[in-house]
Design a protein around this motif. Sequence first.
Motif, PDB file in Angstrom:
ATOM      1  N   GLU A 147      -6.480  -3.734 -31.366  1.00  0.00           N
ATOM      2  CA  GLU A 147      -6.773  -5.145 -31.590  1.00  0.00           C
ATOM      3  C   GLU A 147      -7.019  -5.333 -33.080  1.00  0.00           C
ATOM      4  O   GLU A 147      -7.820  -4.600 -33.669  1.00  0.00           O
ATOM      5  CB  GLU A 147      -8.014  -5.540 -30.793  1.00  0.00           C
ATOM      6  N   THR A 148      -6.321  -6.287 -33.688  1.00  0.00           N
ATOM      7  CA  THR A 148      -6.477  -6.568 -35.111  1.00  0.00           C
ATOM      8  C   THR A 148      -6.700  -8.061 -35.293  1.00  0.00           C
ATOM      9  O   THR A 148      -5.882  -8.871 -34.841  1.00  0.00           O
ATOM     10  CB  THR A 148      -5.217  -6.144 -35.901  1.00  0.00           C
ATOM     11  N   PHE A 198     -10.631  -7.004 -38.817  1.00  0.00           N
ATOM     12  CA  PHE A 198     -11.363  -6.260 -37.796  1.00  0.00           C
ATOM     13  C   PHE A 198     -10.308  -5.513 -36.996  1.00  0.00           C
ATOM     14  O   PHE A 198      -9.361  -6.124 -36.487  1.00  0.00           O
ATOM     15  CB  PHE A 198     -12.130  -7.219 -36.880  1.00  0.00           C
ATOM     16  N   SER A 204      -9.826  -2.601 -33.902  1.00  0.00           N
ATOM     17  CA  SER A 204     -10.470  -1.832 -32.839  1.00  0.00           C
ATOM     18  C   SER A 204      -9.390  -1.148 -32.013  1.00  0.00           C
ATOM     19  O   SER A 204      -8.404  -1.789 -31.633  1.00  0.00           O
ATOM     20  CB  SER A 204     -11.299  -2.766 -31.951  1.00  0.00           C
ATOM     21  N   THR A 205      -9.564   0.135 -31.753  1.00  0.00           N
ATOM     22  CA  THR A 205      -8.629   0.864 -30.906  1.00  0.00           C
ATOM     23  C   THR A 205      -9.394   1.509 -29.762  1.00  0.00           C
ATOM     24  O   THR A 205     -10.575   1.820 -29.892  1.00  0.00           O
ATOM     25  CB  THR A 205      -7.881   1.962 -31.687  1.00  0.00           C
ATOM     26  N   ALA A 221     -13.721   0.847 -26.257  1.00  0.00           N
ATOM     27  CA  ALA A 221     -13.449   1.322 -27.615  1.00  0.00           C
ATOM     28  C   ALA A 221     -14.683   2.055 -28.119  1.00  0.00           C
ATOM     29  O   ALA A 221     -15.796   1.535 -28.026  1.00  0.00           O
ATOM     30  CB  ALA A 221     -13.123   0.147 -28.536  1.00  0.00           C
ATOM     31  N   ARG A 271     -17.324   3.777 -30.892  1.00  0.00           N
ATOM     32  CA  ARG A 271     -17.852   3.338 -32.189  1.00  0.00           C
ATOM     33  C   ARG A 271     -16.813   3.689 -33.263  1.00  0.00           C
ATOM     34  O   ARG A 271     -16.305   4.810 -33.296  1.00  0.00           O
ATOM     35  CB  ARG A 271     -19.169   4.061 -32.456  1.00  0.00           C
ATOM     36  N   GLN A 272     -16.519   2.715 -34.120  1.00  0.00           N
ATOM     37  CA  GLN A 272     -15.504   2.939 -35.148  1.00  0.00           C
ATOM     38  C   GLN A 272     -15.598   1.869 -36.227  1.00  0.00           C
ATOM     39  O   GLN A 272     -16.051   0.757 -35.953  1.00  0.00           O
ATOM     40  CB  GLN A 272     -14.094   2.936 -34.538  1.00  0.00           C
ATOM     41  N   ASN A 273     -15.163   2.199 -37.414  1.00  0.00           N
ATOM     42  CA  ASN A 273     -15.076   1.254 -38.530  1.00  0.00           C
ATOM     43  C   ASN A 273     -16.375   0.492 -38.770  1.00  0.00           C
ATOM     44  O   ASN A 273     -16.360  -0.674 -39.151  1.00  0.00           O
ATOM     45  CB  ASN A 273     -13.921   0.264 -38.311  1.00  0.00           C
ATOM     46  N   TYR A 320     -18.475  -0.468 -36.488  1.00  0.00           N
ATOM     47  CA  TYR A 320     -18.818  -1.304 -35.332  1.00  0.00           C
ATOM     48  C   TYR A 320     -19.274  -0.417 -34.176  1.00  0.00           C
ATOM     49  O   TYR A 320     -18.785   0.694 -34.001  1.00  0.00           O
ATOM     50  CB  TYR A 320     -17.610  -2.133 -34.884  1.00  0.00           C
ATOM     51  N   ARG A 376     -17.522  -0.679 -27.806  1.00  0.00           N
ATOM     52  CA  ARG A 376     -17.285  -1.932 -27.089  1.00  0.00           C
ATOM     53  C   ARG A 376     -16.788  -1.619 -25.685  1.00  0.00           C
ATOM     54  O   ARG A 376     -15.903  -0.784 -25.505  1.00  0.00           O
ATOM     55  CB  ARG A 376     -16.211  -2.764 -27.811  1.00  0.00           C
TER      56      ARG A 376
END
Length: 151
Positions: free
Chosen positions: A82-83, A100, A102-103, A118, A120-122, A124, A127
């Motif tokens: 998701e971008t 933003f 999210s993978t 998803a 924890r990444q970048n 954030y 999720r």
Amino acid sequence: MRHTKRLLSLTAVMLIAACTDNSITNPLNDVSGTYQMTIFADRSLPYTYTVSAGQDSELPNGGTVRANDGTMVLNENGTFIETNNFTKTPTGGQSFASAFVSTGTYTVTSAGDVTFSAPRQNGYEARFLSGIWDADRISYIESGLTFEYRR
């Protein structure tokens, strides 16, 4: 009698082939594809909102954020990316582009229920989202706000 057996054999082969249709056995094949964001936080795009100091790490003194567009790519193997693309303007400063990304993984049921996970990444937190898929639309609610993507 011979034609009847042949017809029954042909019918059986066709029924077996119909039962192996991917939409029945693997709904990921039907849902996979690229979707364009149409709703961000209950609002149509583009959507501009104000953030206060401390609400956005890229805008430490506050400013405005414009949600421009976004994509949700769902792959047949159950992974997604998701971008969401933004223009951020710090209070008293110059605008800059931000994204933003999210993978993670997703599942979908034949009833159209979809779940996203998803790690924890970048910067954030992890999720875990539940949503709905209905042929050309994916929607989910996060923090009480609706997000929607369409093919």
